[in-house]
Design a protein around this motif. Structure first.
Motif, PDB file in Angstrom:
ATOM      1  N   ALA A  15      52.013 -31.928 -35.414  1.00 24.47           N
ATOM      2  CA  ALA A  15      51.101 -32.769 -36.193  1.00 24.47           C
ATOM      3  C   ALA A  15      49.853 -33.241 -35.544  1.00 24.47           C
ATOM      4  O   ALA A  15      48.769 -33.298 -35.688  1.00 24.47           O
ATOM      5  CB  ALA A  15      51.776 -33.895 -36.803  1.00 24.47           C
ATOM      6  N   VAL A  31      48.683 -32.083 -42.954  1.00 20.84           N
ATOM      7  CA  VAL A  31      49.831 -31.979 -42.056  1.00 20.84           C
ATOM      8  C   VAL A  31      50.758 -33.112 -42.156  1.00 20.84           C
ATOM      9  O   VAL A  31      52.042 -32.954 -42.137  1.00 20.84           O
ATOM     10  CB  VAL A  31      49.179 -31.923 -40.656  1.00 20.84           C
ATOM     11  CG1 VAL A  31      50.241 -31.744 -39.481  1.00 20.84           C
ATOM     12  CG2 VAL A  31      48.415 -30.854 -40.439  1.00 20.84           C
ATOM     13  N   LEU A  34      53.051 -32.538 -45.137  1.00 20.24           N
ATOM     14  CA  LEU A  34      54.277 -31.596 -44.834  1.00 20.24           C
ATOM     15  C   LEU A  34      55.310 -32.092 -44.191  1.00 20.24           C
ATOM     16  O   LEU A  34      56.466 -32.047 -44.512  1.00 20.24           O
ATOM     17  CB  LEU A  34      53.455 -30.465 -44.231  1.00 20.24           C
ATOM     18  CG  LEU A  34      52.601 -29.579 -44.929  1.00 20.24           C
ATOM     19  CD1 LEU A  34      52.013 -28.524 -44.046  1.00 20.24           C
ATOM     20  CD2 LEU A  34      53.244 -28.774 -45.955  1.00 20.24           C
ATOM     21  N   ALA A  35      54.872 -33.107 -43.070  1.00 19.29           N
ATOM     22  CA  ALA A  35      55.841 -33.574 -42.079  1.00 19.29           C
ATOM     23  C   ALA A  35      56.705 -34.654 -42.997  1.00 19.29           C
ATOM     24  O   ALA A  35      57.876 -34.811 -42.942  1.00 19.29           O
ATOM     25  CB  ALA A  35      55.197 -34.006 -40.733  1.00 19.29           C
ATOM     26  N   LEU A  86      54.487 -26.351 -41.888  1.00 19.19           N
ATOM     27  CA  LEU A  86      54.009 -26.968 -41.049  1.00 19.19           C
ATOM     28  C   LEU A  86      53.614 -26.315 -39.472  1.00 19.19           C
ATOM     29  O   LEU A  86      52.726 -26.649 -39.123  1.00 19.19           O
ATOM     30  CB  LEU A  86      54.799 -28.201 -40.761  1.00 19.19           C
ATOM     31  CG  LEU A  86      54.568 -29.332 -39.836  1.00 19.19           C
ATOM     32  CD1 LEU A  86      53.140 -30.043 -40.248  1.00 19.19           C
ATOM     33  CD2 LEU A  86      55.603 -30.266 -39.982  1.00 19.19           C
TER      34      LEU A  86
END
Lengths: 103, 163
Positions: A15, A31, A34-35, A86
């Motif tokens: 990230a 990002v 996604l995390a 990711l």
């Protein structure tokens, strides 16, 4: 069932790369999403497995238990897919970002 | 809870949990690049596949959660009706044993013909309650079977994407 603690990479590092130049074309919020999605899907899978309602019928109970197991498995598979994306977006060359095509 | 009866509390709890989980999954869509309804923004292609998987999974969780909540609600209604049948039966020295209305053991002060009519009436009402529960469980079974197939396919697609 997969191991909840399994992780392929240090996602906070990915990230960070995405937001600081490793993949400049990917907005940091994507990002982060996604995390967050990766973590959330694992959390939901674990939470789901702690609830076992009493159906009062053997067949119904078996079907519901099987469904809960499958739903938890799908959430974990989703988590893996989010993790893979990711890693891809976080480490891909910046020039690829504009031409990325969904699989 | 009597054996053979859905527990409405735990069933409703799982139903609510599933719907809440579905909502939490859906909140990921916009940050992942899904334009809000009515927006002119273009969907972000890099995460289209993930959004599709998330939305489809959320739909399944919400669907089964809704069926479980419905089952719990009708289970409560059935419990009330069953209790009413129990009370009415007891007034005629009758009892409910599972799905059958039976006469109490021993001599009775109630007129046999009157008691028989009361028993038939109570049995008819109990049959309706039992049949309604059967229909609800059959519906749940159909929904679970269909949903497992969909979820299994989603797991396979997600794992394909992850490799």
């Amino acid at each position: 069932m997969e191991n909840f603690s399994a992780s392929r990479a240090d996602l906070s590092t990915v990230a960070c790369m995405a937001s600081t130049g490793g993949a400049r074309r990917v907005p940091p919020h994507v990002v982060r999403a996604l995390a967050r999605g990766r973590a959330l899907t694992r959390e939901l899978a674990a939470d789901l497995l702690t609830h076992t309602p009493d159906m009062g019928h053997e067949v119904g109970q078996r079907e519901l238990d099987a469904w809960v197991d499958q739903a938890a498995d799908t959430l974990l598979a989703l988590s893996d897919a989010l993790e893979a994306r990711l890693l891809e977006l976080g480490t891909a060359p910046a020039a690829d970002d504009r031409t990325a095509v969904p699989r | 809870m009597s054996p053979g009866t859905v527990d409405p509390v735990s069933t409703s709890a799982l139903g609510g949990l599933l719907r809440a989980h579905a909502l939490r999954l859906v909140t990921l869509l916009e940050p992942l690049g899904e334009p809000p309804p009515g927006s002119r923004r273009v969907p972000r292609p890099e995460t289209a596949r993930e959004r599709e998987l998330i939305a489809a999974t959320a739909e399944q969780l919400d669907r089964i959660g809704s069926v479980l909540q419905g089952l719990a609600t009708s289970g409560v209604e059935r419990s009330v009706r069953r209790r009413g049948i129990d009370e009415e039966a007891a007034r005629h020295e009758l009892g409910v044993d599972g799905t059958r209305v039976t006469e109490w053991q021993g001599p009775s002060r109630i007129d046999p013909a009157h008691r028989l009519r009361a028993r038939e009436r109570a049995q008819g009402l109990l049959n309706r309650v039992t049949a309604a529960e059967g229909r609800d469980l059959a519906r749940l079974s159909r929904e679970l079977t269909a949903s497992v197939v969909t979820l299994r396919a989603l797991s396979a697609q997600a794992r394909d994407d992850a490799t």
